[in-house]
Design an enzyme around this catalytic site. Sequence first.
Site, mmCIF file in Angstrom:
data_model
loop_
_atom_site.group_PDB
_atom_site.id
_atom_site.type_symbol
_atom_site.label_atom_id
_atom_site.label_comp_id
_atom_site.label_asym_id
_atom_site.label_seq_id
_atom_site.Cartn_x
_atom_site.Cartn_y
_atom_site.Cartn_z
ATOM 1 N N CYS B 248 0.864 -1.178 0.000
ATOM 2 C CA CYS B 248 0.000 0.000 0.000
ATOM 3 C C CYS B 248 0.896 1.222 0.000
ATOM 4 O O CYS B 248 1.667 1.443 -0.920
ATOM 5 C CB CYS B 248 -0.982 -0.011 1.171
ATOM 6 S SG CYS B 248 -0.229 -0.067 2.803
ATOM 7 N N ARG B 253 -2.348 -0.808 5.481
ATOM 8 C CA ARG B 253 -3.528 -1.329 4.789
ATOM 9 C C ARG B 253 -3.202 -2.669 4.133
ATOM 10 O O ARG B 253 -4.051 -3.551 4.030
ATOM 11 C CB ARG B 253 -4.000 -0.318 3.736
ATOM 12 C CG ARG B 253 -4.610 0.926 4.319
ATOM 13 C CD ARG B 253 -4.930 1.949 3.229
ATOM 14 N NE ARG B 253 -3.734 2.579 2.677
ATOM 15 C CZ ARG B 253 -3.734 3.419 1.654
ATOM 16 N NH1 ARG B 253 -4.860 3.726 1.049
ATOM 17 N NH2 ARG B 253 -2.614 3.966 1.228
#
Lengths: 142, 293
Positions: B248, B253
């Site tokens: 990410c 994430r």
Amino acid sequence: MSNALPPRLQAIVDEFAEVDRTERLDLLLEYSRDLPDLPERLQGVELERVHECQTPLFVQTELEGDAVHLFFAAPDEAPTSKGFAGIIHAGLDGCTVDEILSTPSDFASGMGLADVVSPLRMRSVGAILARVKRQLMERTAS
Amino acid sequence: MTLSADTDAKLQSYAHPARLVTTQWLEDNLATPGLVVLESNEDVLLFHTGHIPGAQKIDWHLDLNDPTTRDYISPEGFAAMCAARGISRDTTVVIYGDNFNWWASYALWVFSLFGHEDVRLVDGGRAKWVAEGRAMTTDVEPVTPSEYPIVPRDDATIRAFKEDVLAHIGNGPLVDVRSPGEYSGELLHMPDYPQEGAQRGGHVPTAKSVPWKRAANDDGSFKSADELRAIYGDEQGLQDGDEVITYCRIGERSSHTWFVLTHLLGFENVRNYDGSWVEWGNAVRVPIEKPSA
């Protein structure tokens, strides 16, 4: 430009610098709780977002004679942003434009907060002040 | 001494059901010996406004990252961090957090780098616990420090470096879990998070865009195993045995998606590229794909 901080802000910086790490976080939490809510007339108004904060924070400045008033909005789930805003509000609300413009953006570096909040997150404090200053410069230029 | 797994029906549909617990299981087990609950948040103060009774704070900046090198803490640092929280090698560690468990997933992934056997996430995280009206407190209970062994950090099995990603282009699936605007290169950072930007925008060549949030329900919990298989299997074509790398912007994430692929869907070779776009988008002479370029 003088590097002296407005007295109330200097007192807050000293207050943080004098306590230990745990108390520093508690203090920041207190400033987050003491941040006044947005007045009703500003609710629903689109305010400038401080994009540099990790969690949402919005800022609005107003002039009343010589005095600057600062307004902030942040969700309760963002206490760190609220705490930073609370420090700036408590330290600078009611100051003159010149006093705020001459407040160094790195005023928070002496507070010892980087140890407990992380240096990266501390960048938001300067960013909040930078956006306040920019709004004031735009206001006084026109 | 580890706690028995949550037998909730939804969890049983996942590949490794013991890696998740429901909020109900956690509430029922708060007083069970052998459990340490950790809260891992984006907001460093949120824990102090109220947390699950008995939970302790862990912060990714302050507790998991090395303060000098851009890396994770050392084996000695990890042992000290665990010992201070009363975690032994056989403790059941349950982690929850704000913002869809991003940083809880990240913390779980770091615990996994050190091979901590029993580490679990709370399905739905802090938001679900709060929405259900379960108990919160600002009390911090004293912790009896434990002993934790110094174990090496395994940077090969579930962690990918820039060189690994370079070698992976054309040889295996890369999953870009950022927002569509970041993937296309229109945005250099996650919407509203400019401070961790990069010089260049776009994505690693051959990477497919599968935003992390597709794996989550609105209440913060994970989608069902069938829904996840439809996304990552049927639609994206990931197959058993594939070596997958997720990335990410700074790796949080993508630890969420790493958790989904590894523990919910059972892929055995998934690595998280924690350097992610902040490294790739600033690195000299690495290839970048940008549709508009």
